[in-house]
Enzyme design. Structure first.
Site, PDB file in Angstrom:
ATOM      1  N   ALA A 250       0.798  -1.236   0.000  1.00  0.00           N
ATOM      2  CA  ALA A 250       0.000   0.000   0.000  1.00  0.00           C
ATOM      3  C   ALA A 250       0.827   1.282   0.000  1.00  0.00           C
ATOM      4  O   ALA A 250       0.258   2.366   0.142  1.00  0.00           O
ATOM      5  CB  ALA A 250      -1.007   0.029   1.151  1.00  0.00           C
ATOM      6  N   ALA A 251       2.153   1.175  -0.198  1.00  0.00           N
ATOM      7  CA  ALA A 251       2.945   2.417  -0.299  1.00  0.00           C
ATOM      8  C   ALA A 251       2.384   3.306  -1.414  1.00  0.00           C
ATOM      9  O   ALA A 251       2.204   4.516  -1.232  1.00  0.00           O
ATOM     10  CB  ALA A 251       4.405   2.086  -0.581  1.00  0.00           C
ATOM     11  N   GLY A 252       2.103   2.691  -2.550  1.00  0.00           N
ATOM     12  CA  GLY A 252       1.560   3.462  -3.679  1.00  0.00           C
ATOM     13  C   GLY A 252       0.176   4.021  -3.362  1.00  0.00           C
ATOM     14  O   GLY A 252      -0.180   5.121  -3.821  1.00  0.00           O
ATOM     15  N   ASP A 253      -0.600   3.299  -2.596  1.00  0.00           N
ATOM     16  CA  ASP A 253      -1.950   3.771  -2.239  1.00  0.00           C
ATOM     17  C   ASP A 253      -1.880   4.967  -1.292  1.00  0.00           C
ATOM     18  O   ASP A 253      -2.607   5.955  -1.453  1.00  0.00           O
ATOM     19  CB  ASP A 253      -2.751   2.648  -1.565  1.00  0.00           C
ATOM     20  CG  ASP A 253      -2.977   1.480  -2.504  1.00  0.00           C
ATOM     21  OD1 ASP A 253      -3.002   1.708  -3.726  1.00  0.00           O
ATOM     22  OD2 ASP A 253      -3.122   0.348  -2.013  1.00  0.00           O
TER      23      ASP A 253
HETATM   24  P1  ATP Z   1       2.786  -0.894  -3.595  1.00  0.00           P
HETATM   25  O1  ATP Z   1       2.384  -1.713  -4.798  1.00  0.00           O
HETATM   26  O2  ATP Z   1       3.792  -1.573  -2.685  1.00  0.00           O
HETATM   27  O3  ATP Z   1       1.662  -0.255  -2.897  1.00  0.00           O
HETATM   28  P2  ATP Z   1       3.817   0.824  -5.615  1.00  0.00           P
HETATM   29  O4  ATP Z   1       4.670  -0.143  -6.367  1.00  0.00           O
HETATM   30  O5  ATP Z   1       2.522   1.235  -6.190  1.00  0.00           O
HETATM   31  O6  ATP Z   1       3.627   0.343  -4.124  1.00  0.00           O
HETATM   32  P3  ATP Z   1       6.157   2.378  -5.072  1.00  0.00           P
HETATM   33  O7  ATP Z   1       6.749   3.066  -6.237  1.00  0.00           O
HETATM   34  O8  ATP Z   1       6.828   1.140  -4.572  1.00  0.00           O
HETATM   35  O9  ATP Z   1       4.625   2.171  -5.372  1.00  0.00           O
HETATM   36  O10 ATP Z   1       6.090   3.379  -3.832  1.00  0.00           O
HETATM   37  C1  ATP Z   1       5.298   4.558  -3.846  1.00  0.00           C
HETATM   38  C2  ATP Z   1       6.038   5.642  -3.088  1.00  0.00           C
HETATM   39  O11 ATP Z   1       6.212   5.210  -1.737  1.00  0.00           O
HETATM   40  C3  ATP Z   1       7.437   5.943  -3.602  1.00  0.00           C
HETATM   41  O12 ATP Z   1       7.403   6.907  -4.643  1.00  0.00           O
HETATM   42  C4  ATP Z   1       8.119   6.458  -2.344  1.00  0.00           C
HETATM   43  O13 ATP Z   1       7.830   7.832  -2.152  1.00  0.00           O
HETATM   44  C5  ATP Z   1       7.449   5.653  -1.237  1.00  0.00           C
HETATM   45  N1  ATP Z   1       8.248   4.462  -0.886  1.00  0.00           N
HETATM   46  C6  ATP Z   1       8.095   3.192  -1.338  1.00  0.00           C
HETATM   47  N2  ATP Z   1       9.031   2.367  -0.829  1.00  0.00           N
HETATM   48  C7  ATP Z   1       9.782   3.136  -0.002  1.00  0.00           C
HETATM   49  C8  ATP Z   1      10.929   2.895   0.824  1.00  0.00           C
HETATM   50  N3  ATP Z   1      11.486   1.679   0.919  1.00  0.00           N
HETATM   51  N4  ATP Z   1      11.433   3.940   1.518  1.00  0.00           N
HETATM   52  C9  ATP Z   1      10.884   5.175   1.454  1.00  0.00           C
HETATM   53  N5  ATP Z   1       9.809   5.471   0.682  1.00  0.00           N
HETATM   54  C10 ATP Z   1       9.279   4.481  -0.039  1.00  0.00           C
HETATM   55  O1  RIB Z   2      -2.101  -1.916  -3.054  1.00  0.00           O
HETATM   56  C1  RIB Z   2      -2.201  -2.829  -2.002  1.00  0.00           C
HETATM   57  C2  RIB Z   2      -3.524  -3.537  -2.063  1.00  0.00           C
HETATM   58  O2  RIB Z   2      -3.579  -4.340  -3.224  1.00  0.00           O
HETATM   59  C3  RIB Z   2      -3.767  -4.501  -0.915  1.00  0.00           C
HETATM   60  O3  RIB Z   2      -4.358  -3.879   0.206  1.00  0.00           O
HETATM   61  C4  RIB Z   2      -4.621  -5.600  -1.543  1.00  0.00           C
HETATM   62  O4  RIB Z   2      -5.929  -5.617  -1.057  1.00  0.00           O
HETATM   63  C5  RIB Z   2      -4.568  -5.340  -3.049  1.00  0.00           C
HETATM   64  O5  RIB Z   2      -5.731  -4.819  -3.521  1.00  0.00           O
END
Ligand code: ATP
Ligand code: RIB
Length: 306
Positions: A250-253
């Site tokens: 959920a980092a991206g969320d």
């Molecule tokens: P996920 O699918 O895990 O929800 P994502 O792949 O959609 O994430 P990422 O690009 O991995 O998105 O991360 C989104 C943002 O979160 C990044 O641009 C950054 O700002 C922050 N982030 C992610 N991982 C880290 C980390 N290890 N340390 C610090 N910030 C991070």
């Molecule tokens: O982005 C993270 C989410 O992807 C999780 O909470 C899971 O439910 C999936 O939808």
């Protein structure tokens, strides 16, 4: 005034097993720990936006089961308006099975359940809310016709639209012109553009190709590296905050939810990316999807103190 954010998207319950490493196909690994938390890209973004300071309405569908009722209670606890969450009799709520390894990396499989029954007619019932928002925030975990109808309706009413294109799918090319911001990660960028993202030049090239489709601002998220922002005539890398990741789910969320709030408060896109990066960095230091989203004061503290 808290910006009015409408999130149109999925609601899941995440069943999470934390393991020393992710299993290979055909492999069983024992010794994990189990936890359960509310998730779904839509739900996560709604909660992240509410905790970051938004006045949030979530339009979604859950099943008529314990998971769905528990998810709705969670949204209410975060002061997310749930009046437009429909309940599908006979369908199960969305379920995500998630493995997380010792570095916080994950792999996820989703049974969409009631999310697949989210139709454009659900939006018609919520059209006043949708058309009076400051920002509409969407993802791709619900049927594409519903995503496309929401973009059309909101943009016709002058609502700014942010699309987090996850998981990646092909949007009607005409609709890119209606997007204020798109926030793909590296994999989604490759799928949407067909450009292999490997270095700074290819990131910039892929962002330019999305700008060419008519989106006003492209933000490619790059995990621990940060994010690349491209707008007409300018671009910049915005580094991530340095943290020790526990669970990146959920980092991206959290990034997209916080971004929506900051843009709704009329920050520049560049400042909104910094705010979103702080929120996302905090989220990766904590386990779970919705439980990991930080509150406004935590985000501001990290922005002040680095
Ligand atoms: P996920 O699918 O895990 O929800 P994502 O792949 O959609 O994430 P990422 O690009 O991995 O998105 O991360 C989104 C943002 O979160 C990044 O641009 C950054 O700002 C922050 N982030 C992610 N991982 C880290 C980390 N290890 N340390 C610090 N910030 C991070
Ligand atoms: O982005 C993270 C989410 O992807 C999780 O909470 C899971 O439910 C999936 O939808």
């Amino acid at each position: 005034m808290r910006p009015k954010i409408v999130v149109v998207g999925s609601s899941n319950t995440d069943l999470v097993v934390k393991l020393p490493r992710l299993p290979q196909p055909g492999e069983t690994i024992i010794g994990g720990t189990f936890s359960m938390a509310s998730g779904g890209k839509g739900g996560n973004q709604a909660v992240a936006a509410a905790r970051a300071g938004g006045d949030v309405t979530f339009i979604a569908r859950v099943g008529d089961d314990h998971f769905g009722r528990q998810a709705i209670e969670g949204y209410k606890n975060d002061r997310v308006d749930v009046k437009s969450i429909g309940v599908s009799p006979g369908a199960s709520s969305g379920i995500a099975l998630i493995f997380v390894d010792e570095f916080g990396e994950n792999c996820i499989g989703v049974a969409s359940g009631a999310n697949n029954e989210f139709s454009p007619s659900d939006l018609e019932r919520a059209s006043d809310t949708l058309t009076s928002a400051d920002i509409l925030l969407l993802q791709f975990e619900i049927p594409l016709p519903t995503v496309e109808a929401a973009i059309q309706t909101a943009s016709e009413a002058g609502v700014r639209v942010i699309l987090n294109p996850a998981p990646a799918r092909n949007l009607d090319p005409e609709l890119y012109k209606l997007l204020s911001v798109i926030t793909p990660n590296e994999i989604e960028t490759e799928i949407l553009t067909g450009i292999h993202v490997s270095d700074d030049a290819s990131i910039a090239y892929a962002a330019a190709s999305l700008l060419d489709r008519g989106v006003s601002a492209v933000i490619i998220t790059l995990g621990a590296r940060g994010a690349f922002l491209a707008e007409a005539g300018k671009s910049e890398f915005i580094p991530a905050f340095k943290v020790i990741p526990v669970d990146t789910t959920a980092a991206g969320d959290v990034f997209s939810g916080a971004l929506a709030v900051s843009l709704g408060e009329n920050s520049s896109v560049s400042d909104a990316v910094r705010f979103a990066s702080a929120a996302a960095a905090l989220s990766v230091t904590r386990p779970g999807a919705q439980p990991s989203a930080p509150r406004r004061d935590e985000i501001e503290h990290l922005l002040r103190n680095g």
